[in-house]
Design a protein around this motif. Structure first.
Motif, PDB file in Angstrom:
ATOM      1  N   ARG A 133       1.929   6.501  -6.944  1.00 24.78           N
ATOM      2  CA  ARG A 133       0.880   7.410  -7.427  1.00 24.78           C
ATOM      3  C   ARG A 133       1.318   8.865  -7.285  1.00 24.78           C
ATOM      4  O   ARG A 133       1.119   9.675  -8.203  1.00 24.78           O
ATOM      5  CB  ARG A 133      -0.399   7.176  -6.620  1.00 24.78           C
ATOM      6  CG  ARG A 133      -1.562   8.109  -6.980  1.00 24.78           C
ATOM      7  CD  ARG A 133      -2.253   7.699  -8.242  1.00 24.78           C
ATOM      8  NE  ARG A 133      -2.854   6.389  -8.115  1.00 24.78           N
ATOM      9  CZ  ARG A 133      -4.080   6.159  -7.601  1.00 24.78           C
ATOM     10  NH1 ARG A 133      -4.820   7.171  -7.153  1.00 24.78           N
ATOM     11  NH2 ARG A 133      -4.557   4.931  -7.543  1.00 24.78           N
ATOM     12  N   VAL A 187       0.840  -1.209   0.000  1.00 28.80           N
ATOM     13  CA  VAL A 187       0.000   0.000   0.000  1.00 28.80           C
ATOM     14  C   VAL A 187       0.867   1.248   0.000  1.00 28.80           C
ATOM     15  O   VAL A 187       0.617   2.198  -0.751  1.00 28.80           O
ATOM     16  CB  VAL A 187      -0.960  -0.008   1.208  1.00 28.80           C
ATOM     17  CG1 VAL A 187      -1.656   1.345   1.349  1.00 28.80           C
ATOM     18  CG2 VAL A 187      -1.990  -1.123   1.062  1.00 28.80           C
ATOM     19  N   SER A 189       2.313   1.754  -3.408  1.00 29.52           N
ATOM     20  CA  SER A 189       1.314   2.272  -4.348  1.00 29.52           C
ATOM     21  C   SER A 189       1.067   3.760  -4.143  1.00 29.52           C
ATOM     22  O   SER A 189       0.942   4.528  -5.113  1.00 29.52           O
ATOM     23  CB  SER A 189      -0.001   1.504  -4.192  1.00 29.52           C
ATOM     24  OG  SER A 189       0.150   0.163  -4.586  1.00 29.52           O
ATOM     25  N   LEU A 190       1.001   4.189  -2.880  1.00 28.34           N
ATOM     26  CA  LEU A 190       0.798   5.606  -2.589  1.00 28.34           C
ATOM     27  C   LEU A 190       1.952   6.455  -3.120  1.00 28.34           C
ATOM     28  O   LEU A 190       1.742   7.512  -3.730  1.00 28.34           O
ATOM     29  CB  LEU A 190       0.648   5.813  -1.079  1.00 28.34           C
ATOM     30  CG  LEU A 190      -0.625   5.268  -0.431  1.00 28.34           C
ATOM     31  CD1 LEU A 190      -0.521   5.380   1.084  1.00 28.34           C
ATOM     32  CD2 LEU A 190      -1.856   6.022  -0.930  1.00 28.34           C
TER      33      LEU A 190
END
Length: 209
Positions: free
Chosen positions: A185, A178, A181-182
């Motif tokens: 992004r 997670v 991914s953050l």
């Protein structure tokens, strides 16, 4: 055989590497000031003189550990194995996070500047940041040079990465996937903002990153 020749032998390099491995574990569990050279030698199972022989002092030992840790961090982040651009970016961020989780004490020392205001550790930190910026530029655009706008944006993103990673290590959540991914992004948004100002630095599509 003089000292420098002996240190350069295979046996000498192996012994030095063993001492560095012991030091990583020690400084992960005990503060710099609380460790003496006697403690280090006892934990390593060697005579104290051997630690002095390879590193000169406790500070020299500590700096050698930080240097080696910085080199491993850069190697882990930069090992992209000829992936496509989006894959290289994800691999770089994930490698960075894997290193930080596995070597938390060394990572914190690199990012925060070590024990107090340590000029030499700060110089290592600055070099790591510069090389990481180059790594990200190569992952994103296949080039190592950074136009001023691109550099400013990536410095801001890297500062956020350090803050997020330190908080993640402290809280142990959310999962590494997670967090990766953050950060990926956020990097995609930064790259698209860069493209607005520097068209020769094209950003991946949102579907890619």
């Amino acid at each position: 055989m003089n000292d420098s020749q002996q240190r350069g032998t295979g046996r000498g390099r192996n012994r030095r590497a063993e001492l560095l491995a012991v030091g990583r574990k020690l400084f992960a569990d005990t503060s710099y000031d609380a460790l003496s050279m006697d403690d280090i030698a006892r934990q390593a199972g060697v005579a104290k003189g051997l630690v002095y022989y390879y590193f000169g002092s406790k500070r020299g030992y500590y700096l050698a550990i930080i240097e080696e840790s910085a080199a491993e961090l850069l190697q882990r982040a930069g090992a992209t194995h000829d992936l496509p651009p989006a894959g290289r970016v994800r691999h770089t961020v994930d490698g960075y996070l894997r290193y930080a989780r596995r070597h938390q004490a060394a990572y914190r020392a690199i990012v925060t500047g070590g024990v107090g205001f340590d000029v030499e550790v700060l110089a290592i930190r600055d070099r790591v940041r510069e090389e990481l910026l180059t790594t990200m530029a190569r992952a994103a655009w296949g080039r190592g040079d950074l136009p001023p706008v691109a550099r400013t944006a990536l410095v801001g993103w890297l500062s956020a990465v350090e803050g997020v990673t330190l908080d993640w290590l402290r809280r142990a959540e959310p999962s590494r996937d997670v967090v990766c991914s953050l950060l990926v992004r956020a990097l995609g948004d930064a790259l698209r903002a860069i493209e607005d100002h520097v068209p020769e630095c094209p950003a991946p599509t949102r579907a890619e990153l």
